[in-house]
Structure formats: C-alpha cells, structure tokens
Scaffold this motif. Structure first.
Motif, short mmCIF file in Angstrom:
data_model
loop_
_atom_site.label_atom_id
_atom_site.label_comp_id
_atom_site.label_asym_id
_atom_site.label_seq_id
_atom_site.Cartn_x
_atom_site.Cartn_y
_atom_site.Cartn_z
N UNK A 217 0.84 -1.21 0.00
CA UNK A 217 0.00 0.00 0.00
C UNK A 217 0.87 1.25 0.00
N UNK A 218 0.58 2.19 -0.90
CA UNK A 218 -0.49 2.20 -1.89
C UNK A 218 -0.06 1.52 -3.19
N UNK A 219 -0.97 0.81 -3.81
CA UNK A 219 -0.64 0.18 -5.09
C UNK A 219 -1.92 -0.18 -5.84
N UNK A 220 -1.75 -0.44 -7.14
CA UNK A 220 -2.83 -0.95 -7.98
C UNK A 220 -2.54 -2.41 -8.26
N UNK B 209 -16.28 0.15 4.74
CA UNK B 209 -15.56 1.43 4.71
C UNK B 209 -16.40 2.59 5.22
N UNK B 210 -17.60 2.30 5.75
CA UNK B 210 -18.55 3.37 6.08
C UNK B 210 -17.99 4.34 7.12
N UNK B 211 -17.56 3.83 8.26
CA UNK B 211 -17.10 4.73 9.32
C UNK B 211 -15.79 5.43 8.98
N UNK B 212 -14.78 4.74 8.43
CA UNK B 212 -13.55 5.46 8.07
C UNK B 212 -13.77 6.59 7.07
N UNK B 213 -14.65 6.37 6.09
CA UNK B 213 -14.86 7.40 5.08
C UNK B 213 -15.84 8.47 5.53
N UNK C 133 -7.49 -3.10 -9.10
CA UNK C 133 -7.99 -2.65 -7.79
C UNK C 133 -6.99 -1.70 -7.15
N UNK C 134 -7.51 -0.58 -6.67
CA UNK C 134 -6.68 0.42 -6.00
C UNK C 134 -6.74 0.21 -4.50
N UNK C 135 -5.59 0.08 -3.88
CA UNK C 135 -5.50 -0.05 -2.43
C UNK C 135 -4.64 1.12 -1.93
N UNK C 136 -5.28 2.04 -1.22
CA UNK C 136 -4.55 3.21 -0.72
C UNK C 136 -4.45 3.24 0.80
N UNK C 137 -5.14 2.32 1.46
CA UNK C 137 -5.07 2.22 2.92
C UNK C 137 -4.96 0.75 3.30
N UNK C 138 -4.39 0.49 4.44
CA UNK C 138 -4.38 -0.88 4.95
C UNK C 138 -5.81 -1.34 5.19
N UNK C 139 -6.03 -2.62 5.00
CA UNK C 139 -7.33 -3.24 5.29
C UNK C 139 -8.45 -2.67 4.42
N UNK C 140 -8.15 -2.42 3.14
CA UNK C 140 -9.19 -1.96 2.22
C UNK C 140 -10.27 -3.04 2.11
N UNK C 141 -11.56 -2.68 2.25
CA UNK C 141 -12.61 -3.69 2.10
C UNK C 141 -12.72 -4.17 0.65
N UNK C 142 -13.19 -5.38 0.48
CA UNK C 142 -13.44 -5.96 -0.85
C UNK C 142 -12.20 -6.02 -1.72
#
Length: 382
Positions: free
Chosen positions: A28-31, A209-213, A44-53
């Motif tokens: 992270x971060x990576x595609x 990701x509801x609460x973090x975002x 898939x874009x992952x910009x934070x640890x523990x990205x859902x889905x």
C-alpha cells in the motif's frame, strides 16, 4: 456569464505517470492487476491498509481525460479544478518525491492546458492543483522550488496537501517559509485527508468502509484545521487562502467549544490575536455535505466570524448569505460511482440539490456556490 458556470473544485485524477508507479508496487499504496475468469483485466486500487473488498475497482475514469470530460458533460459541469488524489507522494523518499512532483506538475499542466475551452467563453474546461513533495527529510529549498514551479504553470491555480506535512503535521514551524511562499504566489491550498483516525476507534464489528470514510476523513480534517488555528498561521500569513475538504469536517460544529477551551488555556490563548471563531471566516470550504441543512449551518458559522475579531463591535446575527461566499461545489469524482452506468452520480445530484434548497441563500448566493465563487477564487476568467 462566468458567474453562472458550474465549477467542480473537488475532483481527482490519477495521472498515467502516477498510476504506472502504483502498478509497479506490491504494498500500500498500489494498484493490483489480475485477470477475471472471462479474461478481462481487473484492477484494484489499495490506498489504505485493510481496504474492504480487496480494494476499489479502477479504470479509465481515474486517469483518462476524455472520461473526465464525459463525466462533466453528463452532469452539466462546465469547469473542473482537478487534483491528484491521496496518498499523493507521502510514501516516497525525499529525492524521488521531489522529482515526481516536478514531473506530475508538468503532466497536470499539459492535461489542463490542452483541454477544450467552453463554447461561449474563452475559458479552459480544466484547471489543476499541483503537488508539493511533502515528505520527511525533504529540504525547504526543494519545497520552495516546487512552489515556484506551480506558480509558473498557468493552469495550476493552487496545490493539494495532505495533513502530515513533512511528518510533523501542518502546524510544524519548519513549514513557515513554505506558507510564506504560497501566500506570496497567491496559490490556493486544498487540504484533503487521507489517514483518518485510529482504526481501533471503530470497534471490532466489520462495517466495511462506512465509518472510516464518513467519519474518519472529516475528523482528520477537523483535527488538522484546529491545529492550524492553534499555531496562529493566519496571524502570520493573513492572505493565505485555504480550502478544506468535506465542508470542514466537524470544525464548524465544534468551533465554539474549541474557542472556549483555548480561552481557558493560557499557553494557546497567548499565541492568537483573535478568538478562534474569527479564523473560520478566513477559510474556504467545499460544499460536499449532501444536505441543505448542513450547508446552511456551515454558512452561518462562517458568516459570524467577523464578530470574533479582536476589538470588533459587530453584534448582528449570523447572515448565511455572507457565509455562502466561502463555499464551493464539488463532487469527489471518480470515487463513489453509481451502481449503473446509466445513472447520474449521487455526489453530483445530492450536492446540487442541497445547494438549490438551502433556506436563506438567494439565487445569486446559490450561483456563487455552484461556480461563481470558484471563478473568483481561482481567477478562472483570466
């Protein structure tokens, strides 16, 4: 008329050079690229640890200018002021960050300067926020050189900045020469969150990701904005122009509590020339709040700022029309896409409906929030 334009000031792009860097990484971060069972490319874009889905699906809408323009056309957006999305250059060593910032600023100028103009006005449809290589161990000279570069590129009207500065936050005194240079150049600083708050705050239950975002990003904006108040940056650089994402987070709601706590803390109170609520009137806020009541409340808080200037005799009630002049429409494209390709984006529809239905805003105020304020702030007609 330029004052009637619909201008999107919160809209992101992952330029091809940046996307290529993310594809080359494995942490992270990576595609992450893979092939589906039917042979199609899945990125898939992952910009934070523990990205859902397993990360968010990405495609041409993240980097292709034609896709950005199609989105704008579909929703009647005349002009966009685009910015590289988080995490910017935070993950890079200083030397690489400095080089990449320079290259990406040139890329963004090309992206904007070769965009089409409006049919009835000689205004480009795309402008941009440049990037600073704000990473630990970067030199002040490198940062000042980049500010100069951005100020020389005619279609870059500001810069986007995260909340960590060079690793010590945006209240770090070592940034003072940078603030001074930004102020002198007349650039707008768009402050945008990335890290949220400690994930432990959300408990053990999986809520995606509801609460973090929904909460974590605005809380991050709230904290960094409060820190900037506490360090007195507006007293030192009164002409600095700061634009906060997500309508300033919870800062408007908590501003009087913040002011009271400052009054009772002599260490902090001695740093500031004015009541903390005065400084909210120095800010610009995006109107990405999704509801008319929220926008109306925020504009009330902004409009009362003058009464908290030291020595002020202002006693009039808040005038939300005045506060509306500091608010600007945004969409957060390409994030939160509709579920169907035929649908319009909720972030556009709901935020425009919110602007249209705020009680106490005149038609001229609403035109200002939709675009007139941005035309003025960014000098888009020049």
């Amino acid at each position: 008329m330029a004052s009637k334009l619909l201008v999107d000031i919160h809209t992101h792009v992952y330029l091809p050079r940046y996307a290529a860097l993310l594809r080359s990484r494995s942490t992270v971060p990576f595609i992450r690229s893979s092939t589906t069972s039917d042979g199609k490319l899945d990125e898939r874009l992952l910009i934070l640890d523990h990205e859902p889905s397993g990360g968010r699906p990405v495609g041409p809408q993240y980097w292709d200018r034609e896709e950005k323009l199609k989105f704008m056309d579909k929703h009647g957006i005349d002009v966009s002021v685009v910015s590289t999305a988080n995490p910017w250059l935070d993950f890079l060593p200083a030397s690489q960050a400095h080089t990449l910032a320079s290259e990406m600023n040139e890329d963004l100028e090309e992206y904007c300067s070769t965009s089409p103009t409006l049919q009835n006005l000689p205004i480009r449809r795309l402008f941009g926020f440049g990037l600073l290589p704000l990473v630990p161990e970067i030199t002040t000279t490198s940062l000042l050189d980049t500010v100069k570069q951005i100020s020389r590129l005619p279609h870059l009207r500001g810069l986007i900045m995260g909340t960590r500065g060079v690793g010590k936050g945006l209240d770090d005194e070592s940034l003072d020469p940078v603030w001074a240079a930004i102020e002198a150049a007349g650039l707008v600083v768009f402050i945008h969150p990335h890290y949220g708050v400690d994930p432990k705050a959300w408990g053990d239950k999986d809520n995606g990701h509801v609460l973090p975002l929904a909460l974590g990003f605005p809380f991050e904006t709230t904290i960094v904005s409060a820190l900037r108040h506490l360090c007195g940056v507006f007293d030192r650089y009164p002409s600095l122009r700061l634009l906060l994402a997500h309508s300033g987070g919870a800062l408007p709601q908590l501003s009087s509590r913040l002011a009271s706590c400052i009054d009772h803390d002599p260490v902090v109170a001695s740093r500031l020339k004015h009541d903390a609520r005065y400084y909210l009137g120095k800010l610009y806020l995006d109107a990405v709040a999704y509801g008319p009541e929220e926008l109306g409340f925020v504009s009330d808080v902004i409009s009362r700022a003058g009464r908290y200037q030291a020595g002020s005799s202002v006693t009039e009630a808040a005038n939300r029309s005045l506060g509306s002049r500091r608010m600007l429409f945004g969409t957060d494209h390409p994030f939160f896409p509709p579920l169907s390709a035929t649908e319009k984006w909720t972030s556009v529809v709901e935020n425009l409906e919110a602007i249209d239905t705020v009680q106490g805003w005149s038609p001229a105020d609403k035109d200002g929030v939709r675009g007139g304020n941005a035309v003025s702030l960014f000098n888009l007609a020049e």
